[in-house]
Motif scaffolding. Structure first.
Motif, PDB file in Angstrom:
ATOM      1  N   LEU A 297     132.619 -17.712  90.583  1.00 35.60           N
ATOM      2  CA  LEU A 297     132.635 -16.513  91.418  1.00 35.60           C
ATOM      3  C   LEU A 297     131.257 -16.392  92.061  1.00 35.60           C
ATOM      4  O   LEU A 297     130.245 -16.370  91.352  1.00 35.60           O
ATOM      5  CB  LEU A 297     132.965 -15.282  90.578  1.00 35.60           C
ATOM      6  N   MET A 298     131.212 -16.299  93.391  1.00 33.04           N
ATOM      7  CA  MET A 298     129.937 -16.293  94.102  1.00 33.04           C
ATOM      8  C   MET A 298     129.903 -15.134  95.100  1.00 33.04           C
ATOM      9  O   MET A 298     130.915 -14.804  95.725  1.00 33.04           O
ATOM     10  CB  MET A 298     129.705 -17.629  94.810  1.00 33.04           C
ATOM     11  N   GLN A 299     128.728 -14.528  95.226  1.00 38.20           N
ATOM     12  CA  GLN A 299     128.562 -13.381  96.120  1.00 38.20           C
ATOM     13  C   GLN A 299     127.228 -13.488  96.832  1.00 38.20           C
ATOM     14  O   GLN A 299     126.188 -13.666  96.200  1.00 38.20           O
ATOM     15  CB  GLN A 299     128.630 -12.067  95.335  1.00 38.20           C
ATOM     16  N   LEU A 300     127.243 -13.353  98.153  1.00 37.41           N
ATOM     17  CA  LEU A 300     126.012 -13.342  98.929  1.00 37.41           C
ATOM     18  C   LEU A 300     125.331 -11.993  98.814  1.00 37.41           C
ATOM     19  O   LEU A 300     125.968 -10.959  98.601  1.00 37.41           O
ATOM     20  CB  LEU A 300     126.305 -13.658 100.398  1.00 37.41           C
TER      21      LEU A 300
ATOM     22  N   LYS B 158     124.882 -13.125  93.351  1.00 34.37           N
ATOM     23  CA  LYS B 158     125.530 -13.340  92.059  1.00 34.37           C
ATOM     24  C   LYS B 158     126.278 -14.665  92.054  1.00 34.37           C
ATOM     25  O   LYS B 158     126.915 -15.041  93.039  1.00 34.37           O
ATOM     26  CB  LYS B 158     126.519 -12.206  91.764  1.00 34.37           C
ATOM     27  N   ILE B 159     126.182 -15.372  90.918  1.00 32.64           N
ATOM     28  CA  ILE B 159     127.041 -16.527  90.646  1.00 32.64           C
ATOM     29  C   ILE B 159     127.532 -16.370  89.212  1.00 32.64           C
ATOM     30  O   ILE B 159     126.732 -16.336  88.279  1.00 32.64           O
ATOM     31  CB  ILE B 159     126.302 -17.861  90.813  1.00 32.64           C
ATOM     32  N   GLN B 160     128.829 -16.270  89.044  1.00 32.80           N
ATOM     33  CA  GLN B 160     129.417 -15.968  87.738  1.00 32.80           C
ATOM     34  C   GLN B 160     130.276 -17.126  87.239  1.00 32.80           C
ATOM     35  O   GLN B 160     130.681 -17.980  88.011  1.00 32.80           O
ATOM     36  CB  GLN B 160     130.262 -14.690  87.855  1.00 32.80           C
ATOM     37  N   ASN B 161     130.520 -17.139  85.932  1.00 35.72           N
ATOM     38  CA  ASN B 161     131.293 -18.165  85.226  1.00 35.72           C
ATOM     39  C   ASN B 161     130.457 -19.424  84.973  1.00 35.72           C
ATOM     40  O   ASN B 161     130.996 -20.530  84.873  1.00 35.72           O
ATOM     41  CB  ASN B 161     132.584 -18.534  85.978  1.00 35.72           C
ATOM     42  N   LEU B 162     129.161 -19.252  84.821  1.00 38.25           N
ATOM     43  CA  LEU B 162     128.273 -20.389  84.613  1.00 38.25           C
ATOM     44  C   LEU B 162     128.434 -21.035  83.241  1.00 38.25           C
ATOM     45  O   LEU B 162     127.832 -22.084  82.980  1.00 38.25           O
ATOM     46  CB  LEU B 162     126.820 -19.968  84.823  1.00 38.25           C
ATOM     47  N   GLU B 163     129.251 -20.449  82.377  1.00 40.24           N
ATOM     48  CA  GLU B 163     129.485 -21.081  81.074  1.00 40.24           C
ATOM     49  C   GLU B 163     130.200 -22.424  81.231  1.00 40.24           C
ATOM     50  O   GLU B 163     130.237 -23.214  80.277  1.00 40.24           O
ATOM     51  CB  GLU B 163     130.286 -20.161  80.147  1.00 40.24           C
ATOM     52  N   ILE B 164     130.736 -22.728  82.412  1.00 35.86           N
ATOM     53  CA  ILE B 164     131.370 -24.034  82.622  1.00 35.86           C
ATOM     54  C   ILE B 164     130.336 -25.140  82.818  1.00 35.86           C
ATOM     55  O   ILE B 164     130.681 -26.319  82.757  1.00 35.86           O
ATOM     56  CB  ILE B 164     132.332 -24.016  83.831  1.00 35.86           C
ATOM     57  N   ASP B 165     129.081 -24.766  83.045  1.00 34.75           N
ATOM     58  CA  ASP B 165     128.022 -25.746  83.296  1.00 34.75           C
ATOM     59  C   ASP B 165     127.304 -26.056  81.979  1.00 34.75           C
ATOM     60  O   ASP B 165     126.864 -25.138  81.282  1.00 34.75           O
ATOM     61  CB  ASP B 165     127.037 -25.193  84.316  1.00 34.75           C
ATOM     62  N   PRO B 166     127.145 -27.338  81.604  1.00 33.20           N
ATOM     63  CA  PRO B 166     126.536 -27.684  80.307  1.00 33.20           C
ATOM     64  C   PRO B 166     125.139 -27.109  80.099  1.00 33.20           C
ATOM     65  O   PRO B 166     124.787 -26.758  78.965  1.00 33.20           O
ATOM     66  CB  PRO B 166     126.502 -29.208  80.330  1.00 33.20           C
ATOM     67  N   ILE B 167     124.327 -27.009  81.144  1.00 35.93           N
ATOM     68  CA  ILE B 167     122.970 -26.478  80.986  1.00 35.93           C
ATOM     69  C   ILE B 167     123.013 -25.064  80.432  1.00 35.93           C
ATOM     70  O   ILE B 167     122.283 -24.704  79.500  1.00 35.93           O
ATOM     71  CB  ILE B 167     122.206 -26.519  82.315  1.00 35.93           C
TER      72      ILE B 167
ATOM     73  N   PHE C 201     124.350 -15.628  87.064  1.00 32.70           N
ATOM     74  CA  PHE C 201     123.059 -15.643  87.738  1.00 32.70           C
ATOM     75  C   PHE C 201     122.965 -14.386  88.583  1.00 32.70           C
ATOM     76  O   PHE C 201     123.856 -14.087  89.374  1.00 32.70           O
ATOM     77  CB  PHE C 201     122.999 -16.896  88.611  1.00 32.70           C
ATOM     78  N   MET C 202     121.878 -13.633  88.392  1.00 35.05           N
ATOM     79  CA  MET C 202     121.619 -12.453  89.213  1.00 35.05           C
ATOM     80  C   MET C 202     120.326 -12.689  89.978  1.00 35.05           C
ATOM     81  O   MET C 202     119.294 -13.015  89.382  1.00 35.05           O
ATOM     82  CB  MET C 202     121.517 -11.197  88.344  1.00 35.05           C
TER      83      MET C 202
ATOM     84  N   ARG D 217     113.523 -12.865  92.425  1.00 33.96           N
ATOM     85  CA  ARG D 217     113.715 -12.391  91.053  1.00 33.96           C
ATOM     86  C   ARG D 217     115.047 -12.924  90.562  1.00 33.96           C
ATOM     87  O   ARG D 217     116.086 -12.292  90.668  1.00 33.96           O
ATOM     88  CB  ARG D 217     113.690 -10.862  91.003  1.00 33.96           C
ATOM     89  N   ARG D 218     114.997 -14.156  90.034  1.00 28.90           N
ATOM     90  CA  ARG D 218     116.188 -14.807  89.504  1.00 28.90           C
ATOM     91  C   ARG D 218     116.302 -14.537  88.002  1.00 28.90           C
ATOM     92  O   ARG D 218     115.291 -14.484  87.301  1.00 28.90           O
ATOM     93  CB  ARG D 218     116.130 -16.309  89.763  1.00 28.90           C
TER      94      ARG D 218
END
Length: 263
Positions: free
Chosen positions: A65-68, A94-103, A134-135, A242-243
């Motif tokens: 899920l991504m938001q500009l 915003k970028i959501q659902n980052l639990e799919i990424d191994p890092i 990510f916010m 501010r990441r």
């Protein structure tokens, strides 16, 4: 090295959270966990997020899920929240659902987070993830986030734990989180709102009657927040982005959607 609240700064070891530290969290709804990302891990996360924003990452974009970001700072003018890449730019909000990424998957299951969740939910409670996101507040931009509590009427029980990790300096000037310490103890302020946002009148009343605190953090530092603590954040008036990485943990038996398990 000890952190602000006395934690041994061993990023992968099992922390021992003392009675005094739990009392701090119970009283304020906030617990500073210190620096949990070393410089290499911090850079890996920064680089990975930049690559995702620029569209060059090997990732399943249709699952993110991504938001500009808003161009004028108004919350209602931020971009549409939907799955998929929306152009090569570092101006995502915003970028959501980052639990799919191994890092990020490796990070969110660290022992200190397991211990913290066990202390809040109980040792035998399965822990799920409502969102790993990510916010971002890009330099000289950013979206004003109004006062709210992190809870959702679509769920049959409220998540109570958010772990917030600074990936850049988080300062008052660039839009760090601002909280009202202890506000979680008063319960839900506006329980009918689907996402826990306060009305203008409620926000004004709470600010006039209570002191606020700016949660300023160095890159790699982490804070645990009770989801009911009233909080907001401003726009970014500096040349530094501010990441941050925000992970909301929940009782894994929660109904109201399909959620991945953390452990």
């Amino acid at each position: 090295m000890e952190t602000k609240n006395g934690f041994d700064n061993q990023e992968n070891s099992m922390a021992v959270i003392t009675a005094d530290q739990w009392k701090t969290f119970e009283d304020t709804g906030v617990l500073y966990l210190g620096k949990l990302l070393n410089d290499d891990d911090l850079k890996a996360m920064q680089d990975r997020l930049d690559a995702i924003m620029l569209g060059t990452a090997d990732v399943e974009y249709d699952r993110l899920l991504m938001q500009l970001d808003s161009k004028d700072g108004a919350y209602e003018n931020a971009g549409e929240q939907s799955n998929g890449h929306k152009g090569a730019t570092l101006a995502y909000r915003k970028i959501q659902n980052l639990e799919i990424d191994p890092i990020f998957q490796d990070y969110l299951s660290r022992p200190i987070f397991q211990e913290f969740n066990a202390g809040v939910y109980g040792d035998d409670t399965p822990i799920g993830i409502f969102r790993t996101m990510f916010m971002n507040k890009p330099a000289r931009q950013g979206t004003l986030l109004p006062w709210h509590q992190d809870r959702w009427t679509s769920l049959d029980r409220d998540p109570l734990v958010t772990i917030w990790t600074a990936l850049d300096p988080a300062t008052k000037a660039n839009g760090c989180v601002e909280i009202i310490p202890g506000s979680h103890k008063k319960g839900l302020v506006n329980p009918d709102h689907p996402s826990g946002f306060l009305t203008i009148e409620q926000a004004e009343e709470w600010q006039s009657q209570n002191g606020t605190e700016f949660v300023e953090l160095a890159p790699g530092e982490v804070v645990a927040l009770h989801n009911w603590v009233l909080h907001r954040s401003d726009t970014n008036s500096t040349d530094i982005s501010r990441r941050a990485l925000s992970v909301c943990y929940m009782d894994g038996r929660t109904n109201g959607g399909s959620f991945p398990m953390a452990w």
